[in-house]
Design an enzyme around this catalytic site. Structure first.
Site, PDB file in Angstrom:
ATOM      1  N   SER A   1       3.156  -2.159  10.248  1.00 35.40           N
ATOM      2  CA  SER A   1       4.660  -2.165  10.760  1.00 35.40           C
ATOM      3  C   SER A   1       5.201  -3.560  10.232  1.00 35.40           C
ATOM      4  O   SER A   1       6.102  -4.074  11.017  1.00 35.40           O
ATOM      5  CB  SER A   1       4.991  -1.580  11.924  1.00 35.40           C
ATOM      6  OG  SER A   1       4.599  -0.274  12.397  1.00 35.40           O
TER       7      SER A   1
ATOM      8  N   GLY B   1       2.262   2.306  10.640  1.00 32.47           N
ATOM      9  CA  GLY B   1       3.206   3.471  10.452  1.00 32.47           C
ATOM     10  C   GLY B   1       3.897   3.986  11.882  1.00 32.47           C
ATOM     11  O   GLY B   1       4.756   5.073  11.613  1.00 32.47           O
TER      12      GLY B   1
ATOM     13  N   HIS C   1      -9.639   1.228   4.629  1.00 31.18           N
ATOM     14  CA  HIS C   1      -8.181   1.265   5.601  1.00 31.18           C
ATOM     15  C   HIS C   1      -8.502   2.212   6.590  1.00 31.18           C
ATOM     16  O   HIS C   1      -9.400   3.306   6.393  1.00 31.18           O
ATOM     17  CB  HIS C   1      -7.235   1.991   4.291  1.00 31.18           C
ATOM     18  CG  HIS C   1      -5.885   1.800   5.035  1.00 31.18           C
ATOM     19  ND1 HIS C   1      -5.560   2.783   5.860  1.00 31.18           N
ATOM     20  CD2 HIS C   1      -4.723   0.947   4.881  1.00 31.18           C
ATOM     21  CE1 HIS C   1      -4.167   2.493   6.368  1.00 31.18           C
ATOM     22  NE2 HIS C   1      -3.926   1.480   5.772  1.00 31.18           N
TER      23      HIS C   1
ATOM     24  N   GLU D   1      -6.943   4.896   7.735  1.00 30.49           N
ATOM     25  CA  GLU D   1      -6.797   6.004   7.370  1.00 30.49           C
ATOM     26  C   GLU D   1      -8.199   6.770   6.778  1.00 30.49           C
ATOM     27  O   GLU D   1      -8.366   7.741   6.747  1.00 30.49           O
ATOM     28  CB  GLU D   1      -5.579   6.452   6.458  1.00 30.49           C
ATOM     29  CG  GLU D   1      -4.158   6.207   7.383  1.00 30.49           C
ATOM     30  CD  GLU D   1      -3.009   5.669   6.511  1.00 30.49           C
ATOM     31  OE1 GLU D   1      -3.167   5.642   5.425  1.00 30.49           O
ATOM     32  OE2 GLU D   1      -2.319   5.073   7.502  1.00 30.49           O
TER      33      GLU D   1
ATOM     34  N   ASN E   1       0.787  -1.237  -0.092  1.00 28.96           N
ATOM     35  CA  ASN E   1       0.009   0.053  -0.119  1.00 28.96           C
ATOM     36  C   ASN E   1       0.825   1.312  -0.154  1.00 28.96           C
ATOM     37  O   ASN E   1       1.534   1.609   1.048  1.00 28.96           O
ATOM     38  CB  ASN E   1      -0.846  -0.065   1.264  1.00 28.96           C
ATOM     39  CG  ASN E   1      -1.539   1.127   1.279  1.00 28.96           C
ATOM     40  OD1 ASN E   1      -1.794   1.901   0.463  1.00 28.96           O
ATOM     41  ND2 ASN E   1      -2.321   1.357   2.402  1.00 28.96           N
ATOM     42  N   TRP E   2       1.098   1.931  -1.057  1.00 26.59           N
ATOM     43  CA  TRP E   2       1.907   2.836  -1.325  1.00 26.59           C
ATOM     44  C   TRP E   2       1.370   4.128  -0.685  1.00 26.59           C
ATOM     45  O   TRP E   2       1.922   5.334  -0.675  1.00 26.59           O
ATOM     46  CB  TRP E   2       2.098   3.217  -2.847  1.00 26.59           C
ATOM     47  CG  TRP E   2       3.082   2.092  -3.368  1.00 26.59           C
ATOM     48  CD1 TRP E   2       3.320   0.922  -2.677  1.00 26.59           C
ATOM     49  CD2 TRP E   2       3.539   1.778  -4.713  1.00 26.59           C
ATOM     50  NE1 TRP E   2       4.113   0.118  -3.622  1.00 26.59           N
ATOM     51  CE2 TRP E   2       4.106   0.590  -4.945  1.00 26.59           C
ATOM     52  CE3 TRP E   2       3.511   2.816  -5.841  1.00 26.59           C
ATOM     53  CZ2 TRP E   2       4.953   0.353  -6.051  1.00 26.59           C
ATOM     54  CZ3 TRP E   2       4.073   2.573  -7.015  1.00 26.59           C
ATOM     55  CH2 TRP E   2       4.764   1.143  -7.049  1.00 26.59           C
ATOM     56  N   LYS E   3       0.142   4.162  -0.435  1.00 25.23           N
ATOM     57  CA  LYS E   3      -0.591   5.454   0.197  1.00 25.23           C
ATOM     58  C   LYS E   3      -0.341   6.668  -0.704  1.00 25.23           C
ATOM     59  O   LYS E   3      -0.079   6.504  -1.859  1.00 25.23           O
ATOM     60  CB  LYS E   3      -0.059   5.815   1.651  1.00 25.23           C
ATOM     61  CG  LYS E   3      -0.401   4.503   2.384  1.00 25.23           C
ATOM     62  CD  LYS E   3      -0.157   4.821   3.824  1.00 25.23           C
ATOM     63  CE  LYS E   3      -0.268   3.201   4.730  1.00 25.23           C
ATOM     64  NZ  LYS E   3      -0.377   3.266   6.054  1.00 25.23           N
TER      65      LYS E   3
ATOM     66  N   GLU F   1      -5.703  -4.838  10.496  1.00 25.67           N
ATOM     67  CA  GLU F   1      -4.570  -3.656  10.846  1.00 25.67           C
ATOM     68  C   GLU F   1      -4.860  -3.086  12.186  1.00 25.67           C
ATOM     69  O   GLU F   1      -5.778  -2.015  11.878  1.00 25.67           O
ATOM     70  CB  GLU F   1      -4.502  -2.803   9.661  1.00 25.67           C
ATOM     71  CG  GLU F   1      -4.151  -3.469   8.292  1.00 25.67           C
ATOM     72  CD  GLU F   1      -3.633  -2.252   7.252  1.00 25.67           C
ATOM     73  OE1 GLU F   1      -2.624  -2.816   6.672  1.00 25.67           O
ATOM     74  OE2 GLU F   1      -4.170  -1.313   7.102  1.00 25.67           O
TER      75      GLU F   1
HETATM   76  P1  PGA Z   1       2.602   0.242   7.756  1.00 26.69           P
HETATM   77  O1  PGA Z   1       1.193   0.496   6.972  1.00 26.69           O
HETATM   78  O2  PGA Z   1       3.181  -0.988   7.108  1.00 26.69           O
HETATM   79  O3  PGA Z   1       3.689   1.437   7.172  1.00 26.69           O
HETATM   80  O4  PGA Z   1       2.158   0.381   9.036  1.00 26.69           O
HETATM   81  C1  PGA Z   1       0.428  -0.412   6.587  1.00 26.69           C
HETATM   82  C2  PGA Z   1      -1.099  -0.312   6.094  1.00 26.69           C
HETATM   83  O5  PGA Z   1      -1.271   0.979   6.620  1.00 26.69           O
HETATM   84  O6  PGA Z   1      -1.620  -0.593   5.242  1.00 26.69           O
END
Ligand code: PGA
Length: 252
Positions: free
Chosen positions: A213, A173, A95, A97, A9-11, A167
């Site tokens: 993470s 993150g 997600h 976010e 997931n490159w966001k 998640e």
């Molecule tokens: P992260 O993000 O690996 O940077 O913790 C995972 C995600 O949000 O899918």
């Protein structure tokens, strides 16, 4: 046997050139990888360029979001059919976010899941508790509520074809990973919920990724858990080496 699935997931990162370079690097590095599904999910504006970069490789393409309506006056939105047209096979939905920053509800996610399935995309549906929810002992309740709301109304056949990503919000993150035991507890519970709503066979078919993470040095332990079938990777998916380091851990 569920086939492991590692998705990046490159966001909201990259520019056109770096997205193409990263995608080409991943495609090259995974050329001889067998027995694992691999996908990258770039920002939607680079889907086209990344689709070209991974064409003919082992790397699938996913989007990070979509809108549930088919087409029409929805300024700024992208439909499932448009994602398919761009070469997507997957779409990340719900997600944390999007839930916590953009205010998406379980009902919003459910509408998107239905539209994605109707169009023939494979949704990767995210669920996860916040730190206060975990500390209050509410993790499994939160997951159950998100599961029931986000995945309401799916037939058994639809359920068996989706991907769930657990998640924990506090692990995304932050460098704090759930322990393999903490993750496995939730994954096993999700499988139990599916067995109750559908049946054991369907529950056993659904792939459940862990995300939060995930790095090359913690991936093996997480992926060795019986109910962890892959990873949704943020930060560590932005470099070919670290993403490949995780993919190779899924080889068993
Ligand atoms: P992260 O993000 O690996 O940077 O913790 C995972 C995600 O949000 O899918």
């Amino acid at each position: 046997m569920r086939r492991p699935f590692i998705a990046g997931n490159w966001k909201m990162t990259q520019n056109r050139a770096s997205a193409v370079a990263l995608a080409s690097g991943v495609a090259k590095a995974t050329k001889s990888v067998e027995g694992v599904d691999v996908a990258v999910c770039p920002p939607s504006c680079y889907l086209d360029a990344v689709a070209a970069a991974v064409a003919g490789s082992n790397v699938g393409l996913g989007a990070q979001n979509m809108y549930h309506q088919g087409d029409g006056a929805y300024t700024g939105e992208i439909s499932a059919a448009m994602l398919l047209d761009l070469g997507c096979r997957y779409v990340i939905l719900g997600h944390s976010e999007r839930r916590h920053i953009l205010g998406e509800t379980d009902q919003d996610v459910n509408q998107k899941v239905m539209a994605a399935l109707a169009a023939g995309l494979v949704p990767i549906v995210c669920v996860g508790e916040t730190l206060p929810e975990r500390e209050a002992g509410k993790t499994l309740d939160v997951i159950r509520t998100q599961f029931n709301g986000s995945l309401a109304g799916l037939t058994g056949e639809q359920m068996a074809g989706i991907v769930i990503a657990y998640e924990p919000v506090w692990a995304i993150g932050t460098g704090k990973t759930a322990t393999p035991e903490q993750a496995e507890e939730v994954h096993a519970d999700l499988r139990g919920i599916m067995a109750g709503c559908y049946n054991r066979e369907i529950a056993e078919a659904v792939r459940i990724q862990y995300g939060g993470s995930v790095k090359p040095d913690n991936a093996a332990e997480l992926l060795s858990q019986p109910n962890i079938d892959g990873a949704l990777v943020g930060g560590a998916s932005l470099k070919v080496d670290s993403f490949l380091g995780i993919v190779t851990k899924a080889l068993g």
